[in-house]
Design an enzyme around this catalytic site. Sequence first.
Site, PDB file in Angstrom:
ATOM      1  N   GLU A  15     -58.674 -48.062 112.791  1.00 27.79           N
ATOM      2  CA  GLU A  15     -58.188 -48.638 114.047  1.00 27.79           C
ATOM      3  C   GLU A  15     -57.465 -49.943 113.766  1.00 27.79           C
ATOM      4  O   GLU A  15     -57.902 -50.742 112.922  1.00 27.79           O
ATOM      5  CB  GLU A  15     -59.354 -48.956 114.999  1.00 27.79           C
ATOM      6  CG  GLU A  15     -60.064 -47.758 115.572  1.00 27.79           C
ATOM      7  CD  GLU A  15     -61.159 -48.166 116.569  1.00 27.79           C
ATOM      8  OE1 GLU A  15     -61.083 -49.299 117.117  1.00 27.79           O
ATOM      9  OE2 GLU A  15     -62.084 -47.372 116.780  1.00 27.79           O
ATOM     10  N   CYS A  19     -89.236 -47.448 117.132  1.00 26.28           N
ATOM     11  CA  CYS A  19     -88.628 -48.194 116.025  1.00 26.28           C
ATOM     12  C   CYS A  19     -89.655 -49.106 115.354  1.00 26.28           C
ATOM     13  O   CYS A  19     -89.651 -49.254 114.128  1.00 26.28           O
ATOM     14  CB  CYS A  19     -87.420 -48.999 116.520  1.00 26.28           C
ATOM     15  SG  CYS A  19     -86.006 -47.938 116.908  1.00 26.28           S
ATOM     16  N   PHE A  73     -56.222 -52.469 129.358  1.00 30.23           N
ATOM     17  CA  PHE A  73     -55.105 -53.306 128.902  1.00 30.23           C
ATOM     18  C   PHE A  73     -55.014 -53.407 127.385  1.00 30.23           C
ATOM     19  O   PHE A  73     -54.195 -54.144 126.857  1.00 30.23           O
ATOM     20  CB  PHE A  73     -55.194 -54.705 129.524  1.00 30.23           C
ATOM     21  CG  PHE A  73     -55.069 -54.691 131.020  1.00 30.23           C
ATOM     22  CD1 PHE A  73     -53.994 -54.057 131.638  1.00 30.23           C
ATOM     23  CD2 PHE A  73     -56.034 -55.285 131.822  1.00 30.23           C
ATOM     24  CE1 PHE A  73     -53.874 -54.020 133.023  1.00 30.23           C
ATOM     25  CE2 PHE A  73     -55.931 -55.259 133.203  1.00 30.23           C
ATOM     26  CZ  PHE A  73     -54.849 -54.623 133.811  1.00 30.23           C
ATOM     27  N   GLU A 117     -68.343 -47.036 115.162  1.00 31.83           N
ATOM     28  CA  GLU A 117     -68.764 -48.430 114.962  1.00 31.83           C
ATOM     29  C   GLU A 117     -70.275 -48.608 115.129  1.00 31.83           C
ATOM     30  O   GLU A 117     -70.744 -49.374 115.988  1.00 31.83           O
ATOM     31  CB  GLU A 117     -68.004 -49.354 115.919  1.00 31.83           C
ATOM     32  CG  GLU A 117     -66.514 -49.372 115.641  1.00 31.83           C
ATOM     33  CD  GLU A 117     -65.732 -50.337 116.524  1.00 31.83           C
ATOM     34  OE1 GLU A 117     -66.240 -50.731 117.588  1.00 31.83           O
ATOM     35  OE2 GLU A 117     -64.610 -50.706 116.135  1.00 31.83           O
ATOM     36  N   ARG A 126     -71.861 -48.733 125.655  1.00 32.94           N
ATOM     37  CA  ARG A 126     -71.849 -47.818 124.498  1.00 32.94           C
ATOM     38  C   ARG A 126     -72.592 -48.505 123.365  1.00 32.94           C
ATOM     39  O   ARG A 126     -73.079 -49.629 123.541  1.00 32.94           O
ATOM     40  CB  ARG A 126     -70.406 -47.489 124.097  1.00 32.94           C
ATOM     41  CG  ARG A 126     -69.599 -48.742 123.794  1.00 32.94           C
ATOM     42  CD  ARG A 126     -68.226 -48.447 123.247  1.00 32.94           C
ATOM     43  NE  ARG A 126     -67.570 -49.728 122.958  1.00 32.94           N
ATOM     44  CZ  ARG A 126     -66.604 -49.894 122.070  1.00 32.94           C
ATOM     45  NH1 ARG A 126     -66.157 -48.874 121.380  1.00 32.94           N
ATOM     46  NH2 ARG A 126     -66.070 -51.072 121.872  1.00 32.94           N
TER      47      ARG A 126
HETATM   48 ZN   LIG Z   1     -85.786 -47.504 119.153  1.00 37.03          ZN
END
Ligand SMILES: [Zn+2]
Length: 688
Positions: free
Chosen positions: A317, A169, A367, A159, A120
């Site tokens: 969180e 980019c 966990f 996050e 992620r």
């Molecule tokens: Zn990029």
Amino acid sequence: MKPMKYPPINPKFPHFLHGGDYNPDQWKHTPEVWDEDMRLMKLAHCNVMSVGIFSWASLEPEEGKFEFGWLDTIMDKLAENGIYAILATPSGARPAWLAAKYPEVLRVLPNRVRILFGGRHNHCYTSPVYREKTRLINQKLAERYKDHPALLAWHVSNEYGGECHCELCQQAFREWLKKKYDNDLDKLNRAWWTGFWSHTYTDWDQIQSPAPHGEGSIHGLNLDWKRFVTHQTIEFMKNEIAPLREITPNVPVTTNFMGTYTGLNYWKFAPELDVISWDNYPRWHGEEPDWELAYKVAFVHDINRSLKGGKPFMLMESTPSMTNWQPVAKLKRPGMHLLSSIQAVAHGSDTVQYFQWRKSRGCVEKFHGAVVDHCGHENTRVFRDVAEVGKVLEKLDPIIGTTVRPEVAIIYDWENRWAIDDAQGPRREKKDYLLTCQSHYRPFWENGVPVDVIDMDCDFSGYKLLVAPMLYMVRPGVAERIEKFVEEGGTFVTTYWSGIVDENDLCFLGGFPGPLRKVTGIWSEEIDALYDHDVNHVVLKDDNPLGLKGEYEARELCDLIHAETAEVLATYKSDFYAGRPALTVNSFGKGKAYYIAFRNNGDFLTDFYGALIRELNLKRAVDTELPQGVTAQMRTDGERVFVFILNFVPEERQVDLKDMRFKDMITGEDITGRISLPPYGVKILERL
Ligand SMILES: [Zn+2]
């Protein structure tokens, strides 16, 4: 005037929020679990759930085919049970089909390798495809749930972090640079000092982001790249937020930060958000005493409150028990769950939320602590701890929206940290900018003196004391604002390794601390780095106005300064600089500027700031002596004053409230005189 009381996060629910990240889509095939969740949420005194954070594959299983049925059911169930939803946008993780069809959404690492599908936090934030897909699904979510009674707030992505070095980019970076440097490559070459090692650019296309196998030695490039990453991530976020604001203008928007994460400058995000939220995972009961960790966590809570000028934030969180990704996942000892939850509230949070509601059955977070464990029922220690926090929060309604207006501000600045981390010398080890700022914060925490933690672009007026440890970078206008602050009667404290570089990481010429030389009244000629085993000492002058006596250790960094207009309060004891100034004060206008030339993050700071707290008569949460490991914090609406006394040691502690009178907000009792706090105990009091 800054307000003393803010509206609730969403006025439709003017109470403390208590709940957690909820992933019902992991349990789609056993929907009976959903009904059990509702029963347990009410038993746990939870009133809010963050839903849909990683649900993209369930919401759009095929390109353009949206399935909201399961989420409709969950939203309805939540509403029926009096529980609100903080609805997430799903950009934190993408479905496999999206990565397979559009490889450009996959991030490119600094080594220029494009990642495969997985994990992620790994999208390209420039990719037009990813932006378009994100915007579309956000629009669908907003349209579908805009009038849903459960919708309380938006949790945008999750996050944000990391960098992408793909060609899209790189091109966006060059365009950003062209704009910043007025399309003038010479201007960029001068700002980056590219004459060094023959690194002069003659074409914009030669510029590449920093790479392990490429450029890494141009500090101006490194800084601008980090600024660009922040800028581009915010652009991505704004693209996500646009449909939410358009369709649900009254629903507040947040994204969850990660404390002092160095990859993004959170100060630039704050204006784009309605409320700040952050994820807090301290390692309680570890190698350092809990109270030492506690003031470091308090420092971060205070950053989050300061990010929107004192507006309450959300503890988005925290773990109800263990944090599985830490090297040792120790359980919270009895008392610590309530204590660490109320610590957030004491520093300005209007919520206590967890990762996660129900433990996932498989994969890397199976966990990680959760309110509901794999056993599936409520008869657990953790569940009881969570329910207790919920019951306590239900008694704190008057605290909602209140804040604190500290008289002290400490500057902790992201760009300054980037520049310090890049610097080679005087010590490459233990430069410790964050730790040093936290050490300067500690004496205030120990004395129950509230503190704002700000960046150098914030407004300094309104504070009595401004502390800027290691203000290595000084951006344009900052020194002038510090001079004005002191001239008008403020007290300023700075240290060794301040006033060294400008906003491009170019050294100030003509003597350090550069633009701070006038206000501090000193010239720093050299700085000595000591090995860990080296120790020098600093000797206080007799009858110094702070009333400090004797000697203190000097370790790691010793600045060799000349007092120009400043008065010398202490000198070095040994080595070739024995007798040279180590602590000075400069009278400037109606105020004073202190310069601490040596590093001593312990007893010296305790005594030095203790003296300043007395001299400046700084406001304390409660006017009494606090035992070690106990702090007091406060929130107020300008009339009612709420005091939190927090014991971070695993032993009973006594605090003398003298003849001050309080009401215990949990028990309703009137309280005065000596009180006892159990191990990891908490008192939440209202001043009478
Ligand atoms: Zn990029």
